[in-house]
Scaffold this motif. Structure first.
Motif, PDB file in Angstrom:
ATOM      1  N   TRP A  97       0.971  -1.183   0.054  1.00 31.09           N
ATOM      2  CA  TRP A  97      -0.059   0.063   0.048  1.00 31.09           C
ATOM      3  C   TRP A  97       0.997   1.204  -0.036  1.00 31.09           C
ATOM      4  O   TRP A  97       1.534   1.574   0.925  1.00 31.09           O
ATOM      5  CB  TRP A  97      -0.880   0.079   1.318  1.00 31.09           C
ATOM      6  N   SER A 100       1.899   7.761  -1.047  1.00 28.70           N
ATOM      7  CA  SER A 100       1.118   8.635  -1.776  1.00 28.70           C
ATOM      8  C   SER A 100      -0.171   8.543  -2.464  1.00 28.70           C
ATOM      9  O   SER A 100      -0.247   7.332  -2.652  1.00 28.70           O
ATOM     10  CB  SER A 100       1.998   9.284  -2.739  1.00 28.70           C
ATOM     11  N   ALA A 101      -0.977   9.480  -2.788  1.00 23.94           N
ATOM     12  CA  ALA A 101      -2.327   9.150  -3.350  1.00 23.94           C
ATOM     13  C   ALA A 101      -2.461   8.632  -4.789  1.00 23.94           C
ATOM     14  O   ALA A 101      -3.117   7.590  -5.104  1.00 23.94           O
ATOM     15  CB  ALA A 101      -3.116  10.596  -3.350  1.00 23.94           C
ATOM     16  N   ALA A 102      -1.603   9.127  -5.735  1.00 26.84           N
ATOM     17  CA  ALA A 102      -1.669   8.469  -7.023  1.00 26.84           C
ATOM     18  C   ALA A 102      -1.177   6.997  -7.034  1.00 26.84           C
ATOM     19  O   ALA A 102      -2.032   6.082  -7.787  1.00 26.84           O
ATOM     20  CB  ALA A 102      -0.556   9.506  -7.986  1.00 26.84           C
ATOM     21  N   ARG A 104      -1.515   4.968  -4.799  1.00 23.54           N
ATOM     22  CA  ARG A 104      -2.542   4.359  -4.013  1.00 23.54           C
ATOM     23  C   ARG A 104      -3.660   4.027  -4.640  1.00 23.54           C
ATOM     24  O   ARG A 104      -4.335   3.042  -4.794  1.00 23.54           O
ATOM     25  CB  ARG A 104      -2.970   5.003  -2.787  1.00 23.54           C
ATOM     26  N   LEU A 105      -4.031   4.926  -5.555  1.00 23.49           N
ATOM     27  CA  LEU A 105      -5.283   4.764  -6.622  1.00 23.49           C
ATOM     28  C   LEU A 105      -4.913   3.729  -7.513  1.00 23.49           C
ATOM     29  O   LEU A 105      -5.845   2.842  -7.873  1.00 23.49           O
ATOM     30  CB  LEU A 105      -5.452   6.080  -7.270  1.00 23.49           C
ATOM     31  N   THR A 108      -5.363   0.352  -5.999  1.00 25.69           N
ATOM     32  CA  THR A 108      -6.946   0.136  -5.574  1.00 25.69           C
ATOM     33  C   THR A 108      -7.662  -0.349  -6.950  1.00 25.69           C
ATOM     34  O   THR A 108      -8.071  -1.435  -7.055  1.00 25.69           O
ATOM     35  CB  THR A 108      -7.689   1.389  -5.507  1.00 25.69           C
TER      36      THR A 108
END
Length: 226
Positions: A97, A100-102, A104-105, A108
Motif C-alpha cells: 500500500w 502517496s495518493a496517485a 494508492r489509486l 486500488t
C-alpha cells in the motif's frame, strides 16, 4: 517432478494478475522454473515487457489499464480464444500500500481488476479437471474478503480454490519474495485450501529446508567417521 514434490504446474498455462506488483514477479519466476507458461496481466505495458524480456517465450504480458467489468470480461474472452487450455489463475490482490495518493489509486484499481477478473475466469477453469484458483490477500487490508464459495459455484469440475493471506510487512522485503512464492506453489501442489504466511512461518520453512538439504551430508559424514 520439481525437486522431490509433485509438480502440477509443469507444461500448464497459468494466468497471473498484478504480475508486476507485489509478489507478481517472484510468482512468475517460480512458475516458470516449474515448467509453466505464464500469462501476466497488469496496467503497465513497459513493466510487462521487461518481464517478458527477462523470462523469454514462457511469459506473455497483456496490458489493461481499465478496472471496468467490461474490460475484465474482454480479458476473459481473450484468454478463452488464445489460451483455452488455462490451468490456473493466481488472483494477486496482496499488494503493497503506497504512501502517496496517485500510486494508492493505481493499487486500488489493480485490486478491483483482479477481483473482477476472478469472477470471469472461474467458469473457464471449471472446464479443466484439477484446475486451480489461488487468491492472494493482504492481512488486515480493510477490504472485504473475496467470496470464494461464490466463485467456486461452477457447473461441472469446480476448480480447487486456495486462499493465501499474507502479512503486510512481508511485501516490503524482497529477500523473502522467492521463498514466499515457492511456499504458495508448494501448498497448491499439496491441495491446501487455506494458507497464512508470516515472517516467522518463512523462517521455519528455511530451517526445515536446511535440515533436509544437510541430512544426506551428515549421514555420509557419520558413515565415514571412525
Amino acid at each position: 517432478m520439481f525437486g522431490m514434490e509433485t509438480n502440477i504446474f509443469a507444461g500448464r498455462k497459468v494466468l497471473l494478475s498484478a504480475a508486476t506488483r507485489g509478489l507478481g514477479p517472484a510468482l512468475a519466476k517460480a512458475l516458470i522454473s516449474r515448467g509453466a507458461d505464464v500469462i501476466g496481466i497488469d496496467d503497465c505495458a513497459h513493466s510487462l515487457e521487461a518481464l517478458q524480456i527477462s523470462f523469454g517465450g514462457t511469459f506473455v504480458g497483456h496490458a489493461s489499464a481499465s478496472c471496468e467489468e467490461s474490460a475484465a470480461a474482454g480479458i476473459a474472452r481473450w484468454i478463452a480464444d488464445e489460451h483455452s487450455a488455462l490451468f490456473a489463475f493466481i488472483c494477486n490482490t496482496a499488494l503493497p500500500w503506497p504512501a502517496s495518493a496517485a500510486p494508492r489509486l493505481a493499487t486500488t484499481r489493480s485490486v478491483v481488476k483482479s477481483r473482477l477478473l476472478a469472477t470471469h475466469v472461474a467458469p473457464l477453469l471449471a472446464a479443466r479437471s484439477g484446475s486451480q484458483l489461488i487468491v492472494l490477500e493482504l492481512e488486515d487490508s480493510g477490504l472485504r474478503t473475496l467470496d470464494l464459495a461464490e466463485l467456486a459455484q461452477c457447473p461441472e469440475n469446480t476448480p480447487h480454490v486456495m486462499r493465501v493471506t499474507i502479512r503486510r510487512e512481508m511485501l516490503w522485503d524482497p529477500s523473502t519474495a522467492d521463498r514466499t512464492a515457492g511456499k504458495i506453489l508448494s501448498a497448491a501442489n499439496e491441495g491446501t485450501s487455506s494458507l497464512r504466511l508470516s515472517e516467522q512461518h518463512l523462517s521455519r520453512i528455511g530451517s526445515q529446508m536446511a535440515q533436509r538439504l544437510c541430512a544426506p551430508l551428515l549421514k555420509a559424514r557419520r558413515a565415514v567417521t571412525p
